[in-house]
Design an enzyme around this catalytic site. Structure first.
Site, PDB file in Angstrom:
ATOM      1  N   ASP A  47       0.818  -1.214   0.000  1.00 17.15           N
ATOM      2  CA  ASP A  47       0.000   0.000   0.000  1.00 17.15           C
ATOM      3  C   ASP A  47       0.852   1.265   0.000  1.00 17.15           C
ATOM      4  O   ASP A  47       0.325   2.361  -0.077  1.00 17.15           O
ATOM      5  CB  ASP A  47      -0.948  -0.003   1.205  1.00 17.15           C
ATOM      6  CG  ASP A  47      -2.098   0.987   1.054  1.00 17.15           C
ATOM      7  OD1 ASP A  47      -2.550   1.199  -0.082  1.00 17.15           O
ATOM      8  OD2 ASP A  47      -2.531   1.553   2.070  1.00 17.15           O
ATOM      9  N   SER A 105      -7.014   5.203  -0.138  1.00 21.62           N
ATOM     10  CA  SER A 105      -7.227   3.913  -0.788  1.00 21.62           C
ATOM     11  C   SER A 105      -8.714   3.570  -0.745  1.00 21.62           C
ATOM     12  O   SER A 105      -9.341   3.664   0.308  1.00 21.62           O
ATOM     13  CB  SER A 105      -6.420   2.815  -0.077  1.00 21.62           C
ATOM     14  OG  SER A 105      -5.048   3.122  -0.043  1.00 21.62           O
ATOM     15  N   GLN A 129      -4.962  -1.391  -7.293  1.00 14.41           N
ATOM     16  CA  GLN A 129      -5.649  -0.519  -6.352  1.00 14.41           C
ATOM     17  C   GLN A 129      -6.298   0.647  -7.082  1.00 14.41           C
ATOM     18  O   GLN A 129      -5.737   1.182  -8.030  1.00 14.41           O
ATOM     19  CB  GLN A 129      -4.684   0.047  -5.304  1.00 14.41           C
ATOM     20  CG  GLN A 129      -5.355   0.922  -4.245  1.00 14.41           C
ATOM     21  CD  GLN A 129      -4.392   1.516  -3.248  1.00 14.41           C
ATOM     22  OE1 GLN A 129      -4.071   2.691  -3.305  1.00 14.41           O
ATOM     23  NE2 GLN A 129      -3.914   0.689  -2.310  1.00 14.41           N
TER      24      GLN A 129
END
Length: 289
Positions: free
Chosen positions: A205, A229, A279
């Protein structure tokens, strides 16, 4: 956090019962809980309910609300299926009665089969020839934007070395990709596969939305863009070790409607593809009042 031991202390959850676990939070320089932490803690919870020698091969998650650093996070695991070859778990994360995150994870027995992979980029600078985030802070700290300097000043159990260093004051659009070497700090030997996957998920991430912001760098930056996110998916292909630098190679095919999409591949230094990541994140311009 300064070493892998500190990271493991964060990721290994307190067991309440066989299907409920509690976790604490550590900041990475943001006022809210880091998405990679929630992802990795949820994987830790799911993995601890799978006892039939099956390994994580994929996960898909949605971030529903920002996590509060001051409160514990409770992870509830539901057994969706235990089949002949695959096991599926659903994890929900809660704070103060609010569901902040959901995840589905699938585990697979080890099987032999066909194998192929794409090649890692050639010609990239090796990590020994590059500056780390720590080096950048030490060399250019006084000239960095205030927010970026504060971010770099946070102690981390991972060292990152981007293959290209961009001057944030240049204000010019950049290609929609980024390549970053990374390595754990401390002794990362003798970790089992499940633990290594949780650490890799935590790392996944970091950096990924940079590639989606790059094409708009002449006008957009972290100070005038609200980012978060929204969802995160990951596929795990092969076992690996954390005993050397690894490469996260990321590209952004598209951004639209205040969202940016990015995908990346994670390689060992010798070019073995161990995981892929995708993502979509919020990239909302902050309007001046």
């Amino acid at each position: 956090m300064t070493t892998v031991d500190d990271l493991l202390h964060l990721l290994v959850l307190e067991k309440v019962n066989d299907y409920v676990f509690n976790g604490i939070s550590e900041t990475i320089g943001s006022p809210i809980v880091f998405g990679g932490q929630v992802l990795a803690q949820a994987i830790n919870a799911a993995s601890r309910t799978v006892s039939n020698q099956r390994s994580l091969h994929s996960m898909h998650a949605y971030f529903l609300e920002a996590g509060n650093l001051n409160y514990p996070i409770t992870y509830n695991v539901a057994v969706v299926r235990d089949g002949g070859s695959f096991s599926v778990r659903r994890v929900t994360a809660h704070q103060n009665e609010n569901t902040i995150f959901i995840l589905a994870a699938s585990f697979h027995i080890h099987e032999s089969g066909y194998s192929h992979q794409i090649k890692m980029k050639s010609g990239l600078k090796q990590p020994e020839a590059l500056l780390s985030w720590t080096d950048i802070l030490n060399l250019f700290g006084d000239s960095l934007p205030k927010g970026l300097k504060a971010f770099f000043e946070v102690d981390r159990p991972i060292e990152f070395k981007p293959t290209e260093i961009v001057n944030p004051s240049d204000r010019k659009d950049l290609p929609p990709f980024i390549d970053v070497w990374f390595k754990l700090k401390g002794d990362a030997k003798n970790l089992d596969l499940a633990t290594k996957q949780q650490i890799l998920t935590y790392i996944s991430d970091y950096n990924i939305l940079v590639s989606a912001l790059n094409p708009h760098a002449s006008k957009a930056h972290w100070g005038n863009t609200q980012t978060a996110s929204l969802d995160h998916s990951m596929w795990y292909f092969r076992d690996f070790d954390f005993n050397d630098w690894m490469l996260f190679s990321i590209e952004s095919p598209s951004s639209a409607s205040a969202r940016g999409f990015a995908r990346g591949n994670i390689f060992t230094r010798d070019g073995k593809l161990i995981a892929s990541v995708a993502q979509e994140g919020l990239m909302r311009p902050i309007e001046k009042k």
